[in-house]
Design an enzyme around this catalytic site. Structure first.
Site, PDB file in Angstrom:
ATOM      1  N   LYS A 173      45.437  53.520  71.174  1.00 16.60           N
ATOM      2  CA  LYS A 173      45.929  53.799  72.662  1.00 16.60           C
ATOM      3  C   LYS A 173      45.003  53.305  74.360  1.00 16.60           C
ATOM      4  CE  LYS A 173      45.733  57.227  75.634  1.00 16.60           C
ATOM      5  NZ  LYS A 173      45.722  58.487  76.454  1.00 16.60           N
ATOM      6  N   CYS A 243      61.535  64.641  79.987  1.00 17.26           N
ATOM      7  CA  CYS A 243      61.529  64.942  78.487  1.00 17.26           C
ATOM      8  C   CYS A 243      60.066  65.920  77.872  1.00 17.26           C
ATOM      9  CB  CYS A 243      61.453  63.569  77.856  1.00 17.26           C
ATOM     10  SG  CYS A 243      61.683  63.574  75.849  1.00 17.26           S
ATOM     11  N   CYS A 250      66.552  68.367  79.439  1.00 17.96           N
ATOM     12  CA  CYS A 250      67.919  67.028  78.878  1.00 17.96           C
ATOM     13  C   CYS A 250      68.977  67.908  79.379  1.00 17.96           C
ATOM     14  CB  CYS A 250      69.134  68.056  77.708  1.00 17.96           C
ATOM     15  SG  CYS A 250      67.370  67.528  75.903  1.00 17.96           S
ATOM     16  N   CYS A 253      68.334  64.893  82.440  1.00 21.34           N
ATOM     17  CA  CYS A 253      68.759  63.487  81.692  1.00 21.34           C
ATOM     18  C   CYS A 253      70.006  62.646  81.941  1.00 21.34           C
ATOM     19  CB  CYS A 253      67.950  63.709  80.341  1.00 21.34           C
ATOM     20  SG  CYS A 253      67.670  61.990  79.433  1.00 21.34           S
ATOM     21  N   CYS A 259      71.401  60.274  73.460  1.00 19.73           N
ATOM     22  CA  CYS A 259      70.246  60.779  73.140  1.00 19.73           C
ATOM     23  C   CYS A 259      69.779  61.237  71.738  1.00 19.73           C
ATOM     24  CB  CYS A 259      69.149  60.931  73.716  1.00 19.73           C
ATOM     25  SG  CYS A 259      67.365  62.255  73.245  1.00 19.73           S
TER      26      CYS A 259
END
Length: 265
Positions: A173, A243, A250, A253, A259
């Site tokens: 990463k 998230c 949620c 969102c 989702c």
């Protein structure tokens, strides 16, 4: 890979009947055309991505205000700037952006260069970077990596992922983000815990992945390359604000209705 065919002297040959294989062609392809493998794509991914862009439009997550791209001295010579990017990435592992940013500010006040870090004793370096996660290990890795950069790269950082991940304390990463930020080169997708978690929740991977590096390979298999650079900062900020790892928001969102994970959480 299958086993290699050995010599067949003295072995009677068995006749094999070949199975007929149906070949599907893309519309418009005629006989004799090469069959094309249909590329897998997650359901609704374009709409999900566009909604995440909308939720991230204000760019006010910790990663936007104090992420690695904000930690280096943009007025420093390019070689020094690249070193500071790599150091910030090494400090950021298992550490909140706020803590990494503060540690980088303390280091920069002392003139953050390869030579200044090599001249610093371990105790002093530890006092400056504390309380970043695993700070004792990071002191060791920073000193080892800085010495390698001085000896092997003339004080600069490597310009390939393959060389970057060979440095002590530098993982995939960090290497991909170093390529993005320091070298302005997209060699792959930088996948951290946020990108890994959200990619699995949205089913952006064919099957569940256990580790970020698995997720990187899975995403690069289908995600258009021109989106690779954007995905990290989009999903990291989305993961910091909406998230969340535990008790995601949620209800706030925009992707709640499309989702796969929203109804189960």
């Amino acid at each position: 890979a299958g086993s290699q065919i050995q010599g067949t002297a003295g072995i009677p040959r068995r006749s094999r009947r070949r199975k007929s294989v149906a070949i599907a062609y893309e519309p418009g392809q005629g006989d004799g055309a090469e069959p094309r493998r249909a590329r897998w794509e997650p359901r609704d991914w374009r709409e999900q991505l566009e909604r995440i862009r909308e939720m991230r439009r204000s760019r006010d997550a910790p990663v936007d205000e104090m992420g690695v791209q904000k930690c280096y001295d943009s007025s420093a010579p390019p070689q020094v700037m690249r070193y500071q990017v790599l150091l910030a990435l090494m400090l950021s592992s298992q550490t909140k952006d706020q803590v990494t940013s503060a540690a980088m500010q303390r280091l920069r006040r002392r003139g953050l260069t390869v030579d200044s870090v090599l001249q610093m004793d371990d105790e002093t370096l530890g006092q400056i970077i504390y309380p970043v996660g695993f700070w004792r290990n990071k002191v060791k890795y920073i000193k080892q990596t800085t010495a390698i950069l001085k000896q092997k790269y003339g004080g600069d950082i490597p310009s390939t992922v393959e060389e970057l991940v060979q440095l002590p304390g530098v993982g995939p990463k960090m290497a991909h983000l170093a390529m993005h930020i320091a070298w302005d080169s997209v060699a792959g997708i930088a996948v951290d815990t946020h990108v890994h978690r959200i990619s699995n929740r949205l089913k952006w991977v064919k099957k569940e992945t256990k580790h970020p590096e698995e997720t990187r390979v899975a995403l690069e298999d289908w995600l258009p390359r021109d989106l690779w650079k954007e995905i990290n900062w989009l999903l990291v900020g989305f993961g910091q604000q909406t998230c969340l790892p535990v008790n995601p928001h949620c209800s706030q969102c925009l992707n709640q209705d499309i989702c796969p994970a929203a109804k189960r959480l």
